[in-house]
Structures are given as C-alpha cells and as structure tokens.
Scaffold this active site. Structure first.
Site, PDB file in Angstrom:
ATOM      1  N   GLY A  46       0.744  -1.088   0.109  1.00  0.00           N
ATOM      2  CA  GLY A  46       0.012   0.073  -0.079  1.00  0.00           C
ATOM      3  C   GLY A  46       0.829   1.078  -0.027  1.00  0.00           C
ATOM      4  O   GLY A  46       2.084   1.204   0.299  1.00  0.00           O
ATOM      5  N   GLN A  51       2.859  10.195   1.573  1.00  0.00           N
ATOM      6  CA  GLN A  51       4.221   9.437   1.485  1.00  0.00           C
ATOM      7  C   GLN A  51       5.179   9.844   0.676  1.00  0.00           C
ATOM      8  O   GLN A  51       6.531   9.755   0.882  1.00  0.00           O
ATOM      9  CB  GLN A  51       3.824   7.943   1.817  1.00  0.00           C
ATOM     10  CG  GLN A  51       3.168   7.618   2.910  1.00  0.00           C
ATOM     11  CD  GLN A  51       3.041   5.917   3.228  1.00  0.00           C
ATOM     12  OE1 GLN A  51       2.263   5.474   2.534  1.00  0.00           O
ATOM     13  NE2 GLN A  51       4.216   5.333   3.656  1.00  0.00           N
ATOM     14  N   CYS A  95       5.709   0.320   8.080  1.00  0.00           N
ATOM     15  CA  CYS A  95       5.375   1.369   7.333  1.00  0.00           C
ATOM     16  C   CYS A  95       6.529   1.859   6.313  1.00  0.00           C
ATOM     17  O   CYS A  95       7.603   1.764   6.799  1.00  0.00           O
ATOM     18  CB  CYS A  95       4.805   2.597   8.107  1.00  0.00           C
ATOM     19  SG  CYS A  95       4.361   4.153   7.228  1.00  0.00           S
ATOM     20  N   LEU A  96       6.283   2.306   5.239  1.00  0.00           N
ATOM     21  CA  LEU A  96       7.308   2.379   4.339  1.00  0.00           C
ATOM     22  C   LEU A  96       7.979   4.025   4.659  1.00  0.00           C
ATOM     23  O   LEU A  96       9.174   4.206   4.404  1.00  0.00           O
ATOM     24  CB  LEU A  96       6.759   2.628   2.929  1.00  0.00           C
ATOM     25  CG  LEU A  96       6.324   1.236   2.246  1.00  0.00           C
ATOM     26  CD1 LEU A  96       5.812   1.221   0.831  1.00  0.00           C
ATOM     27  CD2 LEU A  96       7.545   0.190   2.296  1.00  0.00           C
ATOM     28  N   HIS A 137      -4.888   1.493   7.206  1.00  0.00           N
ATOM     29  CA  HIS A 137      -3.459   1.962   7.675  1.00  0.00           C
ATOM     30  C   HIS A 137      -3.281   3.300   6.381  1.00  0.00           C
ATOM     31  O   HIS A 137      -2.660   4.420   6.830  1.00  0.00           O
ATOM     32  CB  HIS A 137      -2.260   0.859   7.258  1.00  0.00           C
ATOM     33  CG  HIS A 137      -1.039   1.510   7.425  1.00  0.00           C
ATOM     34  ND1 HIS A 137      -0.105   1.067   8.515  1.00  0.00           N
ATOM     35  CD2 HIS A 137      -0.152   2.219   6.418  1.00  0.00           C
ATOM     36  CE1 HIS A 137       0.886   1.700   8.235  1.00  0.00           C
ATOM     37  NE2 HIS A 137       0.901   2.329   7.244  1.00  0.00           N
ATOM     38  N   GLU A 138      -3.684   3.105   5.197  1.00  0.00           N
ATOM     39  CA  GLU A 138      -3.630   4.084   4.145  1.00  0.00           C
ATOM     40  C   GLU A 138      -4.433   5.378   4.391  1.00  0.00           C
ATOM     41  O   GLU A 138      -4.026   6.408   4.264  1.00  0.00           O
ATOM     42  CB  GLU A 138      -3.728   3.627   2.904  1.00  0.00           C
ATOM     43  CG  GLU A 138      -2.964   2.333   2.392  1.00  0.00           C
ATOM     44  CD  GLU A 138      -1.576   2.693   2.917  1.00  0.00           C
ATOM     45  OE1 GLU A 138      -0.668   1.530   2.955  1.00  0.00           O
ATOM     46  OE2 GLU A 138      -1.036   3.680   2.728  1.00  0.00           O
ATOM     47  N   HIS A 141      -3.046   7.312   6.902  1.00  0.00           N
ATOM     48  CA  HIS A 141      -2.005   8.402   6.554  1.00  0.00           C
ATOM     49  C   HIS A 141      -2.748   9.831   5.880  1.00  0.00           C
ATOM     50  O   HIS A 141      -2.150  10.735   5.930  1.00  0.00           O
ATOM     51  CB  HIS A 141      -1.265   7.945   5.135  1.00  0.00           C
ATOM     52  CG  HIS A 141      -0.209   7.042   5.580  1.00  0.00           C
ATOM     53  ND1 HIS A 141       1.043   7.559   6.183  1.00  0.00           N
ATOM     54  CD2 HIS A 141       0.275   5.588   5.449  1.00  0.00           C
ATOM     55  CE1 HIS A 141       1.843   6.523   6.536  1.00  0.00           C
ATOM     56  NE2 HIS A 141       1.425   5.601   6.101  1.00  0.00           N
TER      57      HIS A 141
END
Ligand code: K2U
Ligand code: ZN
Length: 173
Positions: A46, A51, A95-96, A137-138, A141
């Site tokens: 994702g 991000q 998380c990236l 999660h997205e 963000h």
C-alpha cells in the site's frame, strides 16, 4: 512512470490532514501510476500520496500475496470508511515511511470503503484480512496518522529517535 522518493518520519508533511482530490486530472492519473510503481519497487502492499510528499486524498494498494495469483493494483481517490465491524483484529504493521519498525496494531477486522475510481465512477467494497488492515493504514495516512500513533508514548519515542538517527546517517552518506 517514475519512482518517487518516500518521506521518512518525522516529517511534517506526514502529519497533515490531506485535501480532497477535486478533479481527476492527468496529473492525478500520473501520480497514481507513479505511486503504484513506487509501491511495487519498495516493495510494499500500500502507499498513500502524503508519503511521496503530495498532501491529497489518494491511496494505492495491492495486497495480493500469493506469488502465482495475478496482481490487483487498486487506486482509491477520496476514500471514506462507511462501515467498520465490531470484531477487531491485530496485525504486526510496518510502514514505508518508518522503515524496519514493526508493532502490533489492533483495528476493525472488516471495513466497507467508498471511493472514486480514476474513471470517475463511485466504488464501494468490503475489505477483510490484510486488505482491511492495509486500507485503514492508508486512510490513516490521509489524516496525518501513523501506525506508531497507536503505540505507547515510550515506544513511539523510541521509534522516532531511531528514524531521526537514520535520517542523520542518510544525510551524511
Ligand atoms: O503505508 C505504507 O507505508 C505501506 C505499508 C502498508 C501496510 C502496513 C501495515 C500493514 C499492511 C499494510 C507497506 O506495505 S509496509 C510493508 C508491509 C507489508 C506487509 C505487512 C506489513 C508491512
Ligand atoms: Zn504507512
């Protein structure tokens, strides 16, 4: 198509409330394409627009894990959770934007999400399992929320200090 740099926590752009996407311009289409390429390259399942430094309400996902199964790239514009199950599930999230840090996060096990697709149509779908965890999660963000915000202050501080150290080292490299 281009791979865009992923912002690393702490970064004020990761804490902002993102603005809705007003029109499905070619710029939005290009951004979505770049986000999918960036996600697959990471690799991740994702990615949210903030991000990559764009504070707009746009996320991409592909949680297909079976190697032989066809990928299912999804682009969700202005996603909204319209229903969440009472049942909860715990998943060890990463998380990236917070590389190599993982922690258990509890979330509703199933959610229904409504969004606008790139072709302008309104979509609505129920997500379960890893897809449910990922879409929540997205969408977090887009509201400036990171998975570490669900942890105790001490754990969050430890992870933030590690990321500050990582950023200092990357700056020196
Ligand atoms: O938003 C992101 O940073 C992308 C995450 C999405 C994600 C995090 C936790 C749980 C599900 C999805 C990346 O894909 S992080 C890589 C990853 C993949 C599977 C499980 C945990 C972390
Ligand atoms: Zn993340």
């Amino acid at each position: 198509m281009s791979i865009r740099p992923i912002l690393i926590h702490p970064d004020p752009r990761l804490k902002k409330l993102c603005d809705p996407v007003e029109s499905l311009s070619t710029e939005i289409g290009q951004l979505a394409e770049d986000m999918l390429e960036t996600m697959y390259d990471a690799p991740g399942i994702g990615l949210a627009a903030p991000q990559v430094g764009v504070t707009r309400r746009l996320i991409v996902m592909d949680c297909v894990k079976e190697a032989e199964a066809p990928p299912r790239p999804m682009v969700l514009v202005n996603p909204v959770i319209t229903w969440s199950s009472e049942a909860r599930s715990v998943y060890e999230e990463g998380c990236l934007s917070i590389p190599e840090q993982y922690a258990d996060v509890e979330r509703p096990a199933e959610v229904r999400v409504r969004w606008t697709a790139l072709d302008g149509t309104t979509q609505e779908e129920e997500f379960k399992g890893l897809w449910a965890t990922c879409v929540q999660h997205e969408i977090d963000h887009l509201d400036g929320k990171l998975f570490i915000d669900y942890l105790t202050g001490l754990k969050r501080q430890m992870i933030t200090r590690r990321m500050e150290k990582l950023k200092r080292e990357r700056a020196r490299a």
